[in-house]
Design a protein around this motif. Structure first.
Motif, PDB file in Angstrom:
ATOM      1  N   GLY A  20     -92.707 -51.400 -30.064  1.00 45.04           N
ATOM      2  CA  GLY A  20     -91.944 -50.197 -30.326  1.00 45.04           C
ATOM      3  C   GLY A  20     -92.689 -48.907 -30.041  1.00 45.04           C
ATOM      4  O   GLY A  20     -93.757 -48.892 -29.423  1.00 45.04           O
ATOM      5  N   THR A  21     -92.112 -47.817 -30.523  1.00 45.51           N
ATOM      6  CA  THR A  21     -92.657 -46.481 -30.331  1.00 45.51           C
ATOM      7  C   THR A  21     -92.870 -45.816 -31.677  1.00 45.51           C
ATOM      8  O   THR A  21     -91.936 -45.699 -32.487  1.00 45.51           O
ATOM      9  CB  THR A  21     -91.686 -45.616 -29.486  1.00 45.51           C
ATOM     10  OG1 THR A  21     -91.564 -46.182 -28.178  1.00 45.51           O
ATOM     11  CG2 THR A  21     -92.183 -44.181 -29.372  1.00 45.51           C
ATOM     12  N   LEU A  22     -94.088 -45.373 -31.926  1.00 43.05           N
ATOM     13  CA  LEU A  22     -94.424 -44.707 -33.186  1.00 43.05           C
ATOM     14  C   LEU A  22     -93.794 -43.323 -33.233  1.00 43.05           C
ATOM     15  O   LEU A  22     -93.859 -42.561 -32.265  1.00 43.05           O
ATOM     16  CB  LEU A  22     -95.941 -44.591 -33.324  1.00 43.05           C
ATOM     17  CG  LEU A  22     -96.454 -43.823 -34.551  1.00 43.05           C
ATOM     18  CD1 LEU A  22     -96.104 -44.551 -35.839  1.00 43.05           C
ATOM     19  CD2 LEU A  22     -97.976 -43.621 -34.452  1.00 43.05           C
ATOM     20  N   VAL A  23     -93.172 -42.998 -34.376  1.00 42.94           N
ATOM     21  CA  VAL A  23     -92.651 -41.650 -34.598  1.00 42.94           C
ATOM     22  C   VAL A  23     -93.101 -41.155 -35.971  1.00 42.94           C
ATOM     23  O   VAL A  23     -93.267 -41.935 -36.914  1.00 42.94           O
ATOM     24  CB  VAL A  23     -91.099 -41.579 -34.510  1.00 42.94           C
ATOM     25  CG1 VAL A  23     -90.625 -41.869 -33.102  1.00 42.94           C
ATOM     26  CG2 VAL A  23     -90.441 -42.528 -35.511  1.00 42.94           C
ATOM     27  N   VAL A  24     -93.316 -39.850 -36.042  1.00 49.94           N
ATOM     28  CA  VAL A  24     -93.494 -39.172 -37.321  1.00 49.94           C
ATOM     29  C   VAL A  24     -92.107 -38.798 -37.826  1.00 49.94           C
ATOM     30  O   VAL A  24     -91.245 -38.359 -37.055  1.00 49.94           O
ATOM     31  CB  VAL A  24     -94.380 -37.920 -37.146  1.00 49.94           C
ATOM     32  CG1 VAL A  24     -94.474 -37.148 -38.451  1.00 49.94           C
ATOM     33  CG2 VAL A  24     -95.765 -38.309 -36.656  1.00 49.94           C
ATOM     34  N   VAL A  25     -91.873 -38.987 -39.128  1.00 48.70           N
ATOM     35  CA  VAL A  25     -90.555 -38.751 -39.716  1.00 48.70           C
ATOM     36  C   VAL A  25     -90.659 -37.622 -40.738  1.00 48.70           C
ATOM     37  O   VAL A  25     -91.639 -37.531 -41.488  1.00 48.70           O
ATOM     38  CB  VAL A  25     -90.017 -40.031 -40.388  1.00 48.70           C
ATOM     39  CG1 VAL A  25     -88.618 -39.806 -40.963  1.00 48.70           C
ATOM     40  CG2 VAL A  25     -89.990 -41.192 -39.391  1.00 48.70           C
ATOM     41  N   SER A  26     -89.653 -36.766 -40.777  1.00 50.75           N
ATOM     42  CA  SER A  26     -89.656 -35.647 -41.726  1.00 50.75           C
ATOM     43  C   SER A  26     -89.514 -36.152 -43.159  1.00 50.75           C
ATOM     44  O   SER A  26     -89.037 -37.259 -43.409  1.00 50.75           O
ATOM     45  CB  SER A  26     -88.530 -34.665 -41.399  1.00 50.75           C
ATOM     46  OG  SER A  26     -87.262 -35.299 -41.464  1.00 50.75           O
ATOM     47  N   LYS A  27     -89.923 -35.314 -44.099  1.00 53.30           N
ATOM     48  CA  LYS A  27     -89.893 -35.692 -45.521  1.00 53.30           C
ATOM     49  C   LYS A  27     -88.493 -36.094 -45.977  1.00 53.30           C
ATOM     50  O   LYS A  27     -88.332 -36.981 -46.815  1.00 53.30           O
ATOM     51  CB  LYS A  27     -90.403 -34.533 -46.382  1.00 53.30           C
ATOM     52  CG  LYS A  27     -91.878 -34.199 -46.233  1.00 53.30           C
ATOM     53  CD  LYS A  27     -92.240 -32.994 -47.084  1.00 53.30           C
ATOM     54  CE  LYS A  27     -93.683 -32.562 -46.899  1.00 53.30           C
ATOM     55  NZ  LYS A  27     -94.630 -33.550 -47.474  1.00 53.30           N
ATOM     56  N   ASP A  28     -87.471 -35.427 -45.417  1.00 51.12           N
ATOM     57  CA  ASP A  28     -86.098 -35.715 -45.831  1.00 51.12           C
ATOM     58  C   ASP A  28     -85.454 -36.824 -45.006  1.00 51.12           C
ATOM     59  O   ASP A  28     -84.254 -37.102 -45.159  1.00 51.12           O
ATOM     60  CB  ASP A  28     -85.244 -34.458 -45.768  1.00 51.12           C
ATOM     61  CG  ASP A  28     -85.157 -33.857 -44.364  1.00 51.12           C
ATOM     62  OD1 ASP A  28     -85.708 -34.459 -43.417  1.00 51.12           O
ATOM     63  OD2 ASP A  28     -84.545 -32.781 -44.222  1.00 51.12           O
ATOM     64  N   LEU A  29     -86.217 -37.454 -44.126  1.00 47.76           N
ATOM     65  CA  LEU A  29     -85.770 -38.564 -43.281  1.00 47.76           C
ATOM     66  C   LEU A  29     -84.659 -38.145 -42.311  1.00 47.76           C
ATOM     67  O   LEU A  29     -83.924 -38.990 -41.810  1.00 47.76           O
ATOM     68  CB  LEU A  29     -85.287 -39.751 -44.132  1.00 47.76           C
ATOM     69  CG  LEU A  29     -86.251 -40.279 -45.192  1.00 47.76           C
ATOM     70  CD1 LEU A  29     -85.669 -41.523 -45.868  1.00 47.76           C
ATOM     71  CD2 LEU A  29     -87.616 -40.584 -44.630  1.00 47.76           C
ATOM     72  N   ALA A  30     -84.576 -36.853 -42.012  1.00 47.33           N
ATOM     73  CA  ALA A  30     -83.524 -36.366 -41.128  1.00 47.33           C
ATOM     74  C   ALA A  30     -83.950 -36.346 -39.668  1.00 47.33           C
ATOM     75  O   ALA A  30     -83.122 -36.551 -38.777  1.00 47.33           O
ATOM     76  CB  ALA A  30     -83.089 -34.970 -41.555  1.00 47.33           C
ATOM     77  N   LEU A  31     -85.237 -36.086 -39.401  1.00 50.94           N
ATOM     78  CA  LEU A  31     -85.727 -35.904 -38.044  1.00 50.94           C
ATOM     79  C   LEU A  31     -86.937 -36.788 -37.785  1.00 50.94           C
ATOM     80  O   LEU A  31     -87.634 -37.212 -38.721  1.00 50.94           O
ATOM     81  CB  LEU A  31     -86.118 -34.443 -37.813  1.00 50.94           C
ATOM     82  CG  LEU A  31     -85.024 -33.380 -37.925  1.00 50.94           C
ATOM     83  CD1 LEU A  31     -85.635 -31.990 -37.853  1.00 50.94           C
ATOM     84  CD2 LEU A  31     -83.967 -33.572 -36.839  1.00 50.94           C
ATOM     85  N   CYS A  32     -87.186 -37.042 -36.510  1.00 46.25           N
ATOM     86  CA  CYS A  32     -88.399 -37.760 -36.124  1.00 46.25           C
ATOM     87  C   CYS A  32     -88.925 -37.194 -34.816  1.00 46.25           C
ATOM     88  O   CYS A  32     -88.200 -36.505 -34.089  1.00 46.25           O
ATOM     89  CB  CYS A  32     -88.163 -39.264 -36.015  1.00 46.25           C
ATOM     90  SG  CYS A  32     -87.046 -39.763 -34.678  1.00 46.25           S
TER      91      CYS A  32
END
Length: 336
Positions: free
Chosen positions: A13-25
């Motif tokens: 897969g592909t690593l992503v950073v996710v926002s605190k509110d789980l809305a964006l990556c």
């Protein structure tokens, strides 16, 4: 810091950073293409990942996109090691009682642990499939940690320093296959199909006071077919902390970065009893085997069936403000 793995770019897969509110990556290919790559070089990668996380949460990320848990692998789609403990002795006592087994006294001082299959995990929203209803399909809601390198013989303090990320688990069990496997004296294999982990893994510092003493101190919320089935507190009645479980696993071997250690099924004893269902005013359960044993104690036989095709399991944990911490494991049982 919150990290996830999208089903893009190959089997890891592909690593992503996710926002605190789980809305964006935000993908971070310039830092690490996969979570395992980040774990392999954690000291070097951590400041860069933290900077990317800060940028995303401040609205400064240039390539942010909506975060969709359905597009996720488990944070590690495969791992070098998956070792699941059993830190909640109430769970051990109930499932052993259901099998007619006794409780050896050493279980209060020496944790149980089994080595699960780690070559292929299910995604958090993937169906539970390929399993026969007569095998006794059961959910098991748990907490788990991902470690860095842990040298052989590490003590509890050293093990605590190796915890990199925290996540949730549905460690599916096939209850009707377990007795015959254990009777052979060689442990689980066929009775433990692929586990699924939460969409998001979270660094301990992000969890604040909810992470302390090497334990996650929040209720684990389980819904079965839309109805609340359990909300036992993961920090209550956890006899062995994660550092203790990691040190136990490292007693005779090195653990490589990317090893996953599970807590075992979260289970609360509740006032000296073996727990009580939501309907009876208790905190409920994180697996069906426990409620079936409680029903046997109360009524002489179990009344709740194991999972069947069409059933849906949702496992999630919320912070004190009601926000999802790890996203939800949301799986439906499909026909074999």
């Amino acid at each position: 810091m919150k990290l996830a793995t999208l089903k893009e770019g190959g089997r890891d897969g592909t690593l992503v950073v996710v926002s605190k509110d789980l809305a964006l990556c935000q993908a971070v290919p310039g830092i690490a293409p996969t979570l395992q790559a980040a774990l392999d070089h954690w000291e070097e990668m951590l400041p860069q990942l933290q900077a990317a996380s800060l940028s995303l949460n401040n609205g400064a990320a240039r390539h942010a996109r909506p975060f969709d848990p359905r597009a996720c692998h488990s944070p590690l789609p495969r791992a070098y090691q998956w070792a699941d403990g059993s830190a909640y002795v109430n769970h051990i006592e109930l499932v052993r009682r259901a099998r007619g087994d006794s409780m050896p006294p050493e279980l209060w001082t020496d944790p149980l642990m089994y080595q699960g299959g780690s070559d292929s995990f299910a995604g958090p929203c993937d169906p539970i499939t390929g399993l026969r209803e007569e095998w006794g399909i059961d959910l098991e809601g748990e907490v788990a940690v991902i470690t860095g390198d842990v040298p052989l013989g590490s003590g509890v303090e050293q093990a605590a320093q190796a915890i990199r990320l925290v996540m949730l688990v549905n460690d599916v069990s096939l209850r009707n296959l377990i007795p015959n496997e254990l009777a052979k004296g060689f442990g689980f294999f066929q009775s433990k199909p692929a586990s699924a982990f939460s969409p998001v893994s979270v660094s301990p510092d992000e969890l604040g006071d909810d992470w302390r003493d090497g334990k996650m101190h929040r209720p684990l919320t389980i819904h079965l077919n839309g109805a609340l089935f359990g909300q036992p507190d993961a920090g209550t009645d956890m006899l062995f902390s994660f550092p203790q479980l990691i040190a136990h696993a490292a007693k005779t071997r090195d653990l490589q970065a990317g090893s996953i250690i599970g807590s075992g099924t979260v289970s609360n004893k509740q006032g000296g009893l073996h727990g009580s269902s939501i309907g009876n005013g208790g905190v409920g359960y994180a697996c069906l085997a426990e409620v079936r044993m409680y029903e046997t104690i109360e009524h002489g036989k179990p009344q709740t069936p194991y999972l069947k095709p069409g059933d849906r399991v949702r496992i999630e944990m919320f912070d004190q403000r009601g926000r999802s911490l790890f996203g939800a494991i949301d799986q439906q049982v499909m026909h074999a």
